[in-house]
Design a protein around this motif. Structure first.
Motif, mmCIF file in Angstrom:
data_model
loop_
_atom_site.group_PDB
_atom_site.id
_atom_site.type_symbol
_atom_site.label_atom_id
_atom_site.label_comp_id
_atom_site.label_asym_id
_atom_site.label_seq_id
_atom_site.Cartn_x
_atom_site.Cartn_y
_atom_site.Cartn_z
ATOM 1 N N PRO A 28 2.754 8.042 -7.964
ATOM 2 C CA PRO A 28 1.549 8.742 -8.199
ATOM 3 C C PRO A 28 2.945 10.155 -8.301
ATOM 4 O O PRO A 28 3.530 10.257 -9.625
ATOM 5 C CB PRO A 28 0.947 9.442 -7.558
ATOM 6 N N THR A 29 4.043 10.322 -7.252
ATOM 7 C CA THR A 29 4.779 10.956 -7.141
ATOM 8 C C THR A 29 5.936 10.411 -7.803
ATOM 9 O O THR A 29 6.658 11.441 -8.103
ATOM 10 C CB THR A 29 4.987 11.680 -5.785
ATOM 11 N N PHE A 30 6.218 9.374 -7.333
ATOM 12 C CA PHE A 30 6.743 8.982 -8.147
ATOM 13 C C PHE A 30 7.295 8.468 -9.753
ATOM 14 O O PHE A 30 8.480 9.032 -10.148
ATOM 15 C CB PHE A 30 7.531 7.485 -7.340
ATOM 16 N N TYR B 105 5.563 10.607 -11.709
ATOM 17 C CA TYR B 105 5.688 11.997 -11.625
ATOM 18 C C TYR B 105 7.572 12.509 -11.878
ATOM 19 O O TYR B 105 7.650 12.629 -13.140
ATOM 20 C CB TYR B 105 5.134 12.691 -11.017
ATOM 21 N N ALA B 106 8.225 11.938 -11.096
ATOM 22 C CA ALA B 106 8.931 12.266 -11.504
ATOM 23 C C ALA B 106 10.008 11.213 -12.381
ATOM 24 O O ALA B 106 11.160 12.309 -12.910
ATOM 25 C CB ALA B 106 10.110 12.046 -9.614
ATOM 26 N N LEU B 107 9.849 10.271 -12.615
ATOM 27 C CA LEU B 107 10.069 8.965 -13.266
ATOM 28 C C LEU B 107 9.678 10.236 -14.632
ATOM 29 O O LEU B 107 11.026 9.986 -15.871
ATOM 30 C CB LEU B 107 9.440 8.133 -13.248
ATOM 31 N N LEU C 84 0.915 4.090 -2.699
ATOM 32 C CA LEU C 84 0.096 5.432 -2.517
ATOM 33 C C LEU C 84 1.692 6.293 -2.466
ATOM 34 O O LEU C 84 1.937 7.578 -3.239
ATOM 35 C CB LEU C 84 0.479 5.959 -0.680
ATOM 36 N N MET C 85 2.613 5.865 -3.298
ATOM 37 C CA MET C 85 3.684 7.031 -3.150
ATOM 38 C C MET C 85 4.026 7.053 -5.545
ATOM 39 O O MET C 85 4.748 7.412 -5.280
ATOM 40 C CB MET C 85 5.201 6.181 -3.025
ATOM 41 N N ARG D 196 0.808 -1.383 0.076
ATOM 42 C CA ARG D 196 0.201 0.052 -0.214
ATOM 43 C C ARG D 196 1.218 1.264 -0.063
ATOM 44 O O ARG D 196 0.390 2.239 -0.385
ATOM 45 C CB ARG D 196 -0.774 0.042 1.220
ATOM 46 N N GLY D 197 1.888 1.378 0.572
ATOM 47 C CA GLY D 197 2.890 2.246 0.877
ATOM 48 C C GLY D 197 3.050 2.392 -0.796
ATOM 49 O O GLY D 197 3.741 3.827 -1.159
ATOM 50 N N PHE D 198 3.883 1.798 -1.065
ATOM 51 C CA PHE D 198 4.496 2.152 -2.568
ATOM 52 C C PHE D 198 3.389 2.447 -3.334
ATOM 53 O O PHE D 198 3.682 3.436 -4.639
ATOM 54 C CB PHE D 198 4.605 0.456 -3.573
#
Lengths: 266, 279
Positions: free
Chosen positions: B9-11, B13-15, B6-7, B2-4
């Motif tokens: 969209p942010t990840f 985007y940066a990728l 949740l992360m 779940r942590g991944f």
């Protein structure tokens, strides 16, 4: 003795830090088109001139559009990231977090030219959207940093209590989590908006034919006659940033009081 | 998991907006600009040009020198203030830190512009000195050179350099200082043997967050640097603008990033080595 020396140093340091920028407002009220001492007299003429500057009005609207889009989207991405980091353990957590924070230390020109290359290769034309995309990338690390510190002190038993009382995860988030962390979110919105409003390098490469305020100022710097108007506009921008930052700081402190991490300074 | 999620969209985007574009730009640096089109056959010609032409070497060397001086000036000026706030300010630490960071958030362009007003031919310094009768005509050596660039950039980075140093000073266990006192160290030796080595991570972090972005600055050299103060980023900007040779611009950017990384790694190793030898 040593303490005294350091105090004097600190005061001198603060003067040095603030003095250069203060010349902008000082000369913006000066009744002379030339920036030089002695001051000639008080005038509001340069501020009045701004009212008749259609190019500036358009630039202001552009900046507001980019700033609002940037602050909302980067804060949403920041919320996701900060919550994931403070609440869960997952694969390669440390590397992923460092990667997301990377724009903080990269030269902005690298971010700007890379996005320029890709956007034009893909056939997009430059617009306010491309500026906002760049600003979001740069603002997410700041948003994450603010939100991580405001999420960190969050007491998880509050959420568990809400779940036990029969709320689903979504309603728990809206009714329990959000109200507690709201000040941190407001702080993030304000800071990212300020960064976007003042950002120059990425906007310079990606704005195409629609200038934001800093790009407008850059264009006007070529005309010596426009200098006093720029001083007036610059002073207003400094004032706006100052107010936004004070508001952000107020909400950041409230966020810390709510989660009980009062003593953390940064 | 779940942590991944949740992360992600942010990840992603940066990728998509950072990693992919940088990778494409690296690819670009191996292509050639042929008038309006791109020749996509692999070539090292851009890098050969970057490494062989004296102009690029001069700009590259000057950029690294200016960035190194700016870093040194910034860290040396920032350290005492961070120390003061951490050790001597009892209440209102947060207010100090806030006041220091405000200028950092305000417009970078306007801060450089302010320096242009101060150092300019008819600027604040010259007009004041002339008014006071100290000089007969404006000093020309204060604007449009590398010194003006160093001055402006150091001023711009000061607030940012204080934060990591302050954080590392805050982390120092105060009982260690008392222990050093009890064991007979005076204030100077105590600082050199306990405080300074323990705050070294902050000093290293501050150095890097100043040094790396400084290389990429082209606005300060443009506004206050004159022709002697131009840096490599100005050349990169020209290649992406007027000269319209993007592959060469990309090669210049990648080369300077490579050099910056090499210098940074060397710096970290040396700083750690020296830090480990005190004691």
């Amino acid at each position: 003795m040593k303490i005294k020396f350091l105090t004097i140093y600190a005061v001198g340091f603060m003067i040095f830090l603030y003095l250069p920028v203060l010349f902008l407002p000082i000369f913006s009220f000066n009744d002379s088109a030339i920036v030089a001492f002695p001051l000639k007299g008080f005038t509001l003429q340069w501020y009045e001139n701004l009212a008749n500057e259609p190019g500036m009005h358009q630039a202001l609207i552009n900046s507001l559009k980019v700033g609002i889009a940037t602050s909302v989207i980067s804060t949403i991405l920041g919320i996701c990231g900060a919550r994931a980091v403070t609440r869960y353990e997952f694969f390669a957590k440390k590397s992923i977090t460092s990667f997301v924070m990377l724009p903080l230390v990269l030269p902005e020109i690298l971010v700007a030219i890379s996005m320029l290359v890709v956007l034009l290769q893909l056939g997009f034309s430059l617009s306010l959207i491309s500026v906002a995309l760049g600003h979001i990338l740069m603002c997410v690390p700041f948003s994450m940093a603010i939100l991580i510190s405001s999420f960190e002190g969050f007491d998880q038993s509050l959420e568990e209590a809400s779940m036990d009382l029969g709320e689903g995860p979504l309603m728990t988030f809206f009714r329990v989590t959000l109200p507690v962390v709201a000040p941190g979110i407001v702080s993030s919105l304000l800071i990212t908006f300020t960064i976007s409003l003042d950002e120059f390098i990425v906007a310079f490469f990606l704005s195409g034919t629609e200038p934001t305020l800093p790009i407008f100022i850059w264009g006007q710097l070529r005309f010596i006659a426009k200098l006093p108007n720029i001083l007036a506009l610059g002073s207003l921008m400094l004032l706006a940033s100052f107010i936004l930052l004070c508001a952000a700081e107020y909400f950041r402190r409230r966020a810390q009081r709510r989660t009980g991490t009062e003593d953390s300074v940064i | 998991m779940r942590g991944f999620a949740l992360m992600s969209p942010t990840f992603f985007y940066a990728l998509l907006l950072l990693a992919v574009p940088v990778a494409v730009t690296i690819t670009f640096s191996f292509w050639t600009q042929t008038y309006l089109d791109l020749d996509t056959t692999f070539t090292l010609a851009n890098y050969q040009e970057v490494w062989s032409k004296p102009i690029y070497r001069v700009l590259m060397f000057r950029s690294l020198t200016i960035a190194a001086i700016v870093t040194a000036v910034t860290v040396i000026l920032a350290y005492p203030l961070a120390y003061y706030i951490s050790f001597h300010v009892k209440e209102r630490q947060a207010l100090w830190i806030f006041l220091i960071t405000i200028p950092f958030w305000t417009s970078y362009l306007l801060r450089i512009f302010a320096w242009k007003l101060i150092l300019g031919y008819n600027g604040v310094i010259n007009s004041t000195l002339m008014e006071l009768g100290i000089i007969g005509e404006p000093l020309e050596f204060i604007l449009h050179n590398a010194n003006a660039v160093v001055m402006t950039l150091s001023h711009a980075w000061l607030p940012f350099a204080i934060l990591p140093i302050f954080v590392s000073l805050q982390k120092i266990d105060r009982s260690l200082l008392e222990a050093a006192n009890d064991l007979g160290d005076g204030p100077v030796m105590r600082f050199l043997r306990v405080t300074l080595p323990l705050s070294l991570p902050g000093v290293i972090a501050a150095s890097l967050i100043v040094f790396i972005p400084t290389i990429g600055d082209y606005v300060t050299p443009r506004l206050v640097g004159g022709s002697d103060g131009l840096m490599i980023a100005n050349m990169i900007q020209v290649q992406f603008g007027k000269a319209n040779n993007w592959p060469l611009g990309a090669a210049l950017a990648m080369t300077s990033m490579l050099l910056v990384t090499a210098v940074s790694v060397a710096f970290i190793l040396v700083a750690r080595f020296l830090g480990g030898r005190v004691r």
